[in-house]
Design a protein around this motif. Structure first.
Motif, PDB file in Angstrom:
ATOM      1  N   MET A 199      26.836  42.202  36.281  1.00 49.06           N
ATOM      2  CA  MET A 199      27.216  42.173  37.689  1.00 49.06           C
ATOM      3  C   MET A 199      27.202  40.733  38.205  1.00 49.06           C
ATOM      4  SD  MET A 199      25.083  43.796  40.899  1.00 49.06           S
ATOM      5  CE  MET A 199      23.795  42.560  40.689  1.00 49.06           C
ATOM      6  N   ALA A 200      26.254  39.947  37.718  1.00 45.45           N
ATOM      7  CA  ALA A 200      26.173  38.549  38.145  1.00 45.45           C
ATOM      8  C   ALA A 200      27.432  37.789  37.768  1.00 45.45           C
ATOM      9  CB  ALA A 200      24.945  37.885  37.519  1.00 45.45           C
ATOM     10  N   THR A 201      27.946  38.036  36.557  1.00 41.89           N
ATOM     11  CA  THR A 201      29.177  37.354  36.148  1.00 41.89           C
ATOM     12  C   THR A 201      30.344  37.781  37.026  1.00 41.89           C
ATOM     13  OG1 THR A 201      29.807  39.021  34.490  1.00 41.89           O
ATOM     14  CG2 THR A 201      28.321  37.265  33.776  1.00 41.89           C
ATOM     15  N   TYR A 202      30.335  39.033  37.463  1.00 45.28           N
ATOM     16  CA  TYR A 202      31.401  39.515  38.343  1.00 45.28           C
ATOM     17  C   TYR A 202      31.305  38.879  39.731  1.00 45.28           C
ATOM     18  CZ  TYR A 202      31.735  43.159  34.739  1.00 45.28           C
ATOM     19  OH  TYR A 202      31.850  43.839  33.555  1.00 45.28           O
ATOM     20  N   ILE A 203      30.064  38.636  40.174  1.00 49.29           N
ATOM     21  CA  ILE A 203      29.884  37.944  41.455  1.00 49.29           C
ATOM     22  C   ILE A 203      30.542  36.566  41.398  1.00 49.29           C
ATOM     23  CG2 ILE A 203      28.174  36.870  42.976  1.00 49.29           C
ATOM     24  CD1 ILE A 203      26.285  39.192  42.296  1.00 49.29           C
ATOM     25  N   GLY A 204      30.364  35.876  40.268  1.00 52.41           N
ATOM     26  CA  GLY A 204      31.004  34.584  40.103  1.00 52.41           C
ATOM     27  C   GLY A 204      32.516  34.674  40.181  1.00 52.41           C
ATOM     28  N   MET A 205      33.083  35.718  39.586  1.00 49.88           N
ATOM     29  CA  MET A 205      34.534  35.925  39.657  1.00 49.88           C
ATOM     30  C   MET A 205      34.990  36.166  41.094  1.00 49.88           C
ATOM     31  SD  MET A 205      35.244  38.431  36.421  1.00 49.88           S
ATOM     32  CE  MET A 205      34.264  38.300  34.932  1.00 49.88           C
ATOM     33  N   ILE A 206      34.215  36.980  41.822  1.00 42.89           N
ATOM     34  CA  ILE A 206      34.564  37.291  43.211  1.00 42.89           C
ATOM     35  C   ILE A 206      34.593  36.008  44.045  1.00 42.89           C
ATOM     36  CG2 ILE A 206      33.800  38.463  45.314  1.00 42.89           C
ATOM     37  CD1 ILE A 206      32.528  40.587  43.420  1.00 42.89           C
ATOM     38  N   ILE A 207      33.550  35.192  43.889  1.00 40.78           N
ATOM     39  CA  ILE A 207      33.488  33.941  44.647  1.00 40.78           C
ATOM     40  C   ILE A 207      34.689  33.056  44.306  1.00 40.78           C
ATOM     41  CG2 ILE A 207      32.159  31.827  45.014  1.00 40.78           C
ATOM     42  CD1 ILE A 207      29.628  33.490  44.419  1.00 40.78           C
ATOM     43  N   ALA A 208      34.993  32.978  43.001  1.00 39.04           N
ATOM     44  CA  ALA A 208      36.119  32.141  42.580  1.00 39.04           C
ATOM     45  C   ALA A 208      37.431  32.617  43.180  1.00 39.04           C
ATOM     46  CB  ALA A 208      36.212  32.127  41.049  1.00 39.04           C
ATOM     47  N   LEU A 209      37.657  33.919  43.148  1.00 37.53           N
ATOM     48  CA  LEU A 209      38.944  34.460  43.578  1.00 37.53           C
ATOM     49  C   LEU A 209      39.100  34.498  45.094  1.00 37.53           C
ATOM     50  CD1 LEU A 209      39.154  37.364  40.984  1.00 37.53           C
ATOM     51  CD2 LEU A 209      40.610  35.344  41.033  1.00 37.53           C
ATOM     52  N   VAL A 210      38.025  34.812  45.791  1.00 32.93           N
ATOM     53  CA  VAL A 210      38.112  34.985  47.245  1.00 32.93           C
ATOM     54  C   VAL A 210      37.783  33.697  47.997  1.00 32.93           C
ATOM     55  CG1 VAL A 210      37.205  36.262  49.227  1.00 32.93           C
ATOM     56  CG2 VAL A 210      37.592  37.449  47.056  1.00 32.93           C
ATOM     57  N   LEU A 211      36.699  33.033  47.594  1.00 31.13           N
ATOM     58  CA  LEU A 211      36.216  31.891  48.368  1.00 31.13           C
ATOM     59  C   LEU A 211      36.959  30.594  48.050  1.00 31.13           C
ATOM     60  CD1 LEU A 211      34.107  31.222  50.525  1.00 31.13           C
ATOM     61  CD2 LEU A 211      32.504  30.663  48.680  1.00 31.13           C
ATOM     62  N   THR A 212      37.405  30.438  46.805  1.00 29.93           N
ATOM     63  CA  THR A 212      38.059  29.181  46.419  1.00 29.93           C
ATOM     64  C   THR A 212      39.270  28.843  47.288  1.00 29.93           C
ATOM     65  OG1 THR A 212      37.279  29.321  44.137  1.00 29.93           O
ATOM     66  CG2 THR A 212      39.202  27.944  44.540  1.00 29.93           C
ATOM     67  N   PRO A 213      40.211  29.790  47.512  1.00 30.69           N
ATOM     68  CA  PRO A 213      41.344  29.436  48.386  1.00 30.69           C
ATOM     69  C   PRO A 213      40.911  29.063  49.802  1.00 30.69           C
ATOM     70  CG  PRO A 213      41.802  31.444  47.156  1.00 30.69           C
ATOM     71  CD  PRO A 213      40.355  31.136  46.960  1.00 30.69           C
ATOM     72  N   ILE A 214      39.864  29.720  50.309  1.00 28.64           N
ATOM     73  CA  ILE A 214      39.379  29.440  51.660  1.00 28.64           C
ATOM     74  C   ILE A 214      38.763  28.047  51.736  1.00 28.64           C
ATOM     75  CG2 ILE A 214      37.735  30.154  53.449  1.00 28.64           C
ATOM     76  CD1 ILE A 214      38.039  33.032  52.395  1.00 28.64           C
TER      77      ILE A 214
ATOM     78  N   ILE B 291      53.649  38.261  47.074  1.00 27.51           N
ATOM     79  CA  ILE B 291      52.220  38.173  47.380  1.00 27.51           C
ATOM     80  C   ILE B 291      51.820  36.694  47.417  1.00 27.51           C
ATOM     81  CG2 ILE B 291      49.902  38.845  46.676  1.00 27.51           C
ATOM     82  CD1 ILE B 291      51.729  41.175  47.517  1.00 27.51           C
ATOM     83  N   THR B 292      51.144  36.275  48.491  1.00 26.54           N
ATOM     84  CA  THR B 292      50.730  34.884  48.651  1.00 26.54           C
ATOM     85  C   THR B 292      49.495  34.587  47.803  1.00 26.54           C
ATOM     86  OG1 THR B 292      49.229  35.331  50.497  1.00 26.54           O
ATOM     87  CG2 THR B 292      51.561  34.966  51.035  1.00 26.54           C
ATOM     88  N   PRO B 293      49.175  33.288  47.578  1.00 24.75           N
ATOM     89  CA  PRO B 293      47.963  32.951  46.822  1.00 24.75           C
ATOM     90  C   PRO B 293      46.691  33.556  47.424  1.00 24.75           C
ATOM     91  CG  PRO B 293      49.365  31.028  46.994  1.00 24.75           C
ATOM     92  CD  PRO B 293      49.989  32.085  47.850  1.00 24.75           C
ATOM     93  N   SER B 294      46.572  33.521  48.755  1.00 23.19           N
ATOM     94  CA  SER B 294      45.379  34.101  49.393  1.00 23.19           C
ATOM     95  C   SER B 294      45.316  35.607  49.162  1.00 23.19           C
ATOM     96  CB  SER B 294      45.378  33.801  50.892  1.00 23.19           C
ATOM     97  OG  SER B 294      45.225  32.423  51.116  1.00 23.19           O
ATOM     98  N   GLN B 295      46.480  36.278  49.264  1.00 22.69           N
ATOM     99  CA  GLN B 295      46.512  37.728  49.026  1.00 22.69           C
ATOM    100  C   GLN B 295      46.205  38.048  47.569  1.00 22.69           C
ATOM    101  OE1 GLN B 295      50.522  38.452  50.565  1.00 22.69           O
ATOM    102  NE2 GLN B 295      49.655  39.700  52.213  1.00 22.69           N
ATOM    103  N   ALA B 296      46.724  37.218  46.649  1.00 17.72           N
ATOM    104  CA  ALA B 296      46.434  37.421  45.233  1.00 17.72           C
ATOM    105  C   ALA B 296      44.942  37.229  44.965  1.00 17.72           C
ATOM    106  CB  ALA B 296      47.256  36.453  44.381  1.00 17.72           C
ATOM    107  N   GLY B 297      44.335  36.230  45.632  1.00 14.19           N
ATOM    108  CA  GLY B 297      42.903  36.021  45.485  1.00 14.19           C
ATOM    109  C   GLY B 297      42.097  37.199  45.977  1.00 14.19           C
TER     110      GLY B 297
END
Length: 410
Positions: free
Chosen positions: A144-159, A250-256
């Protein structure tokens, strides 16, 4: 039969591993949701940016056996410490020298070098501190921890990139890596005072003879083939997530966000499905059902154009496809016994990284030049998932989990 003592500190051990495990996958997918932004910033091709993710798979192939040797010879604490320090050092260099694409590539390869020391330790930590009927749960929480890292990368990085710029975003992630490494080094311990297991286990250290014995076990060979397909498909999809969706408007933010939804539900699945597996003392069934259920989600991700349906498909795919991972790794550790956990985990991850490199590069080869669409490649991946499901159905149940159930009833 009286159960041996288990210690509450086992949960502290898991908590201490979560930040650094999350960080390594945060670095893996940092550039996936901002591929086009990074292309423009560094003036390189999309494949050059994709390499920043692909290099994790390539380096894992090279480093998994040395990492497994360290895990099984000196313990998970030493191995995770090595991986954490490497991640922190190269994470900081990637952040504070991010204006140079060459330094970013070198740093990304450096971080990738630390990853197998971290991930290959998961099942070893579970075996050190948890009884057999809690190990899939423990492996699920660590995953689950590794998945948290993926979530942060995909959602937070564009922001973060939009608000502060690419260089500042990478610097923030470097600081996160340093803090995560310190947390593990301060809180972790190698052994509990007494063994938590009621099932007799013969622990070996890493050896090529043991590796050869493991590769002669029929169920482990079949499991390796299953993991080769499923992990390869997942790695390829996560690397190209923006490119898969962008031809449909689909935009980069939407893809994230879509990738984030996939991983968030994967996080939930990685906790719930292993708990169910531990409770009902079944591994095989909890491998087959999630793979069946993931197929409709994969089809939706491939063909749907409406954004809400794409998100629903990602949620379905994430819960089942990612949720099955911790069970597969724990099942592998059980059927490989007495081969040490770091070795079995490392070999399964090796399969997934090899296929990840092959599938990721192959997807680009099947791109439709006129529309930039990856739909033909996705159709091929669906076919591979069906093959993986067929192979999974040929597995036998883990005798260790059945033995644990029998001893609990005595």
């Amino acid at each position: 039969m009286e159960k041996p003592k288990v210690y509450r500190y086992r949960w502290v051990i898991l908590v201490s591993m979560i930040p650094i495990l999350a960080t390594t996958n945060l670095f893996w997918l940092t550039f996936a949701p901002i591929t086009r932004i990074a292309e423009d910033y560094y003036n390189v091709s999309s494949l050059s940016i994709a390499f920043l993710s692909i290099c994790f798979m390539v380096v894992y192939i090279i480093m998994t056996l040395p990492a497994s040797w360290l895990v099984d010879t000196y313990g998970f604490r030493i191995a995770v410490a090595v991986g954490a320090i490497i991640t922190a050092v190269f994470g900081l260099s990637r952040g504070y020298m991010s204006s140079s694409f060459t330094i970013v590539v070198i740093s990304q390869i450096g971080v990738a070098t630390g990853q197998p020391f971290l991930t290959n330790s998961i099942t070893k930590a579970a075996a050190r501190w948890f009884p057999v009927d809690e190990r899939a749960t423990a492996t699920g929480i660590a995953s689950m921890a590794t998945y948290i890292g993926m979530i942060i990368a995909l959602v937070l990085t564009p922001i973060l990139t939009d608000q502060y710029g690419l260089e500042s975003m990478l610097s923030i992630y470097g600081i996160v890596a340093l803090i995560s490494a310190c947390i593990f080094l301060i809180l972790s311990k190698e052994h509990p005072p007494t063994s938590p297991s009621i099932v007799e286990e013969t622990e070996q250290t890493f050896s090529f003879k043991g590796l050869q014995q493991m590769l002669h076990k029929r169920d482990f060979i079949v499991l390796m083939a299953c993991v080769f397909i499923v992990m390869g498909v997942f790695n390829a999809v996560m690397t190209w997530i923006e490119n898969i969706l962008s031809p449909r408007g689909i935009t980069p933010s939407q893809a994230g966000i879509a990738g984030g939804v996939l991983v968030i539900l994967g996080l939930v699945g990685a906790v719930i499905l292993p708990i169910i597996s531990d409770r009902i003392h079944q591994r095989r069934l909890l491998l087959i059902i999630p793979l069946i259920a993931s197929i409709p989600g994969f089809i939706g991700l491939t063909f749907f154009h409406q954004y809400s349906l794409i998100l629903l498909s990602c949620a379905f795919l994430g819960f089942f496809m990612m949720g099955v991972g911790p069970i597969a790794f724990q099942y592998g550790a059980e059927i490989a016994n007495p081969i040490p956990e770091g070795t079995s985990y490392g070999m399964l991850m090796l399969m997934g990284q090899i296929s990840g490199v092959i599938f990721t590069y192959s997807m680009d080869a099947f791109r439709v030049s006129s529309t930039d669409s990856l739909t033909p490649a996705m159709i091929i991946l669906i076919g591979l998932m069906l093959i993986g499901l067929f192979l999974t159905s040929k597995l036998n149940e883990s005798t260790m989990i059945l033995s644990s159930e029998h001893k609990e009833e005595m």
